[in-house]
Enzyme design. Sequence first.
Site, PDB file in Angstrom:
ATOM      1  N   MET A   1       5.254   2.158  -7.857  1.00 36.62           N
ATOM      2  CA  MET A   1       5.059   1.644  -6.511  1.00 36.62           C
ATOM      3  C   MET A   1       4.378   0.274  -6.548  1.00 36.62           C
ATOM      4  O   MET A   1       3.909  -0.165  -7.576  1.00 36.62           O
ATOM      5  CB  MET A   1       4.226   2.631  -5.671  1.00 36.62           C
TER       6      MET A   1
ATOM      7  N   GLY B   1       0.770  -1.150   0.000  1.00 36.44           N
ATOM      8  CA  GLY B   1       0.000   0.000   0.000  1.00 36.44           C
ATOM      9  C   GLY B   1       0.829   1.239   0.000  1.00 36.44           C
ATOM     10  O   GLY B   1       0.838   1.921   0.895  1.00 36.44           O
ATOM     11  N   THR B   2       1.499   1.948  -1.240  1.00 32.91           N
ATOM     12  CA  THR B   2       2.479   3.024  -1.360  1.00 32.91           C
ATOM     13  C   THR B   2       1.980   4.111  -2.305  1.00 32.91           C
ATOM     14  O   THR B   2       1.186   3.849  -3.196  1.00 32.91           O
ATOM     15  CB  THR B   2       3.794   2.430  -1.910  1.00 32.91           C
ATOM     16  N   VAL B   3       2.464   5.345  -2.105  1.00 30.98           N
ATOM     17  CA  VAL B   3       2.187   6.418  -3.056  1.00 30.98           C
ATOM     18  C   VAL B   3       3.513   6.994  -3.535  1.00 30.98           C
ATOM     19  O   VAL B   3       4.526   6.941  -2.843  1.00 30.98           O
ATOM     20  CB  VAL B   3       1.316   7.542  -2.450  1.00 30.98           C
TER      21      VAL B   3
END
Length: 537
Positions: free
Chosen positions: A437, A355-357
């Site tokens: 990502m 779960g990355t931005v």
Amino acid sequence: MNSFTNQTHPYPATRNATYAKNGMVATSQPLAAQAGLDILKKGGNAIDAAIATAACLTVVEPTGNGIGSDAFALVWTKGKLHGLNASGRSPKNISIDAIKEAGHDKMPTYGWFPVTVPGAPSAWAALSNEFGKLSLQEVLQPAIDYASEGFPVSPTLGKLWKKAYQKFKVNLTDKVFESWFQTFTPNGRAPRVGEIWTSPDHAKTLQSIADTGAESFYRGDLAEKIAAYSQENGGFLTKEDLAEHKAEWVKPIKVNYRGYDVWEIPPNGQGIVALQALNILRGFDFKEKESTDTYHKQIEAMKLAFVDGFKYVTEEQHMKYTSKQMLSDAYAEKRRALITEEALTPEAGDPSDSGTVYLATADNEGNMVSFKQSNYMGFGSGIVIPGTGIAMQNRGHDFSLDPNHVNALDGGKRTFHTIIPGFLTKGEEPIGPFSVMGGLMHPQGHLQIVMNTIDFGLNPQATLDAPRWRWDKDKTVELEHRFPHHIAQELADKGHDIKIQLDSTGFGRGQIIWRDPDTGVLVGGTESRTDGAIASW
């Protein structure tokens, strides 16, 4: 223009590459991109815009990051590339024995045990103090406004939020997780696409961080609340752990790939995996992109780099081999020689001889930023500090409970980290920031971006729109449903265990901004697999 900034788009695309002169912000959510652009127009630089965008993403894309995230950055300014490692350490009092005594044979995914010190607020403050032009209060204001006034949920965000809720309502039944549901599902469900979501607690926390330069988060009232909630619920994180945290400026590492320098943050991040794979691949001559031989060699090199990463990469002072040894020409040659016409089951090598931005920003002063922050696995640990909106990461999940493993859990240690920003230069000139990502997709996406750009001359949008592959384990390779089927069959004939995936969300979300060294014109690409956007002027 460089050839890869104006190449005709060879893939079905939702948009063309974006060109601009004065500034550009590329990220996975339109509101956050616009917030960064607004900061540029107010007189801020690319660093200010990156902080504003990152803070906004904690509000408008909470499925991938939050105030309790970790962060890394690569910053080009005044003719030099700077690296920032703002990943947090494990609590000093945690141990393998303590986790095993609690009944676990591997690090848990949820709850307090996998929580490490969040680094994102320290990254914002460090970037602002070192290179920013505007105050942190000005830069965080757009995020504060979105948290207090609300915003409409975008399509991909709504899909991921619903998926997380359905998973959490089954798995997170303990009382310690109640605050997550109160914060992110206040109506007893995930907010729907187009529905307005607000988080007043989130706004108050961001205001406190802005007013104190993040001191409140590590040595003030927010730190008190985090530590108290940890203690109340059997966690190891303490006020002392938070107080000792500091974002660290580091020297980026690189390999030269066909005349371009590809840069990553050094370990504990997995950027070295992408560099090692590129180091292997530069010994081959690739004549065309859509070729079974090209994909086969890419996959094989990626496998070999990954198994080395899994075995050897952790916080650098705990590593058996140095980055220099793992990226040496001699070791690349040894690994390259293992690649044949048949798919191999990879094993780690011995580099002793050798779960990355995500967001990217650029301004008209020459500054450029490559920035990543993440809670991990979407919403992270499932822990939200009551009354604050702070969703805590679960980066400690990647620690091993094998005391002989290089990434073994220990107190005050940084774990192997998946989030990695990338940057490309040529000679003394910056080309620009890039990344993809998504867990183990990060280095695989980096490799595909670099080769699409340098070997095959694709512009940034074409580079991102190209069908992707993802190595999973052993000989298993997942392919997007748009991947050429005849090549998929030929890869299977070489021994790859091919899986076609209908859902593209597992193949990462990327952003690119390149700067033409002759004209200064910016050209960007944004991810078509999510709510990606480029704001520019």
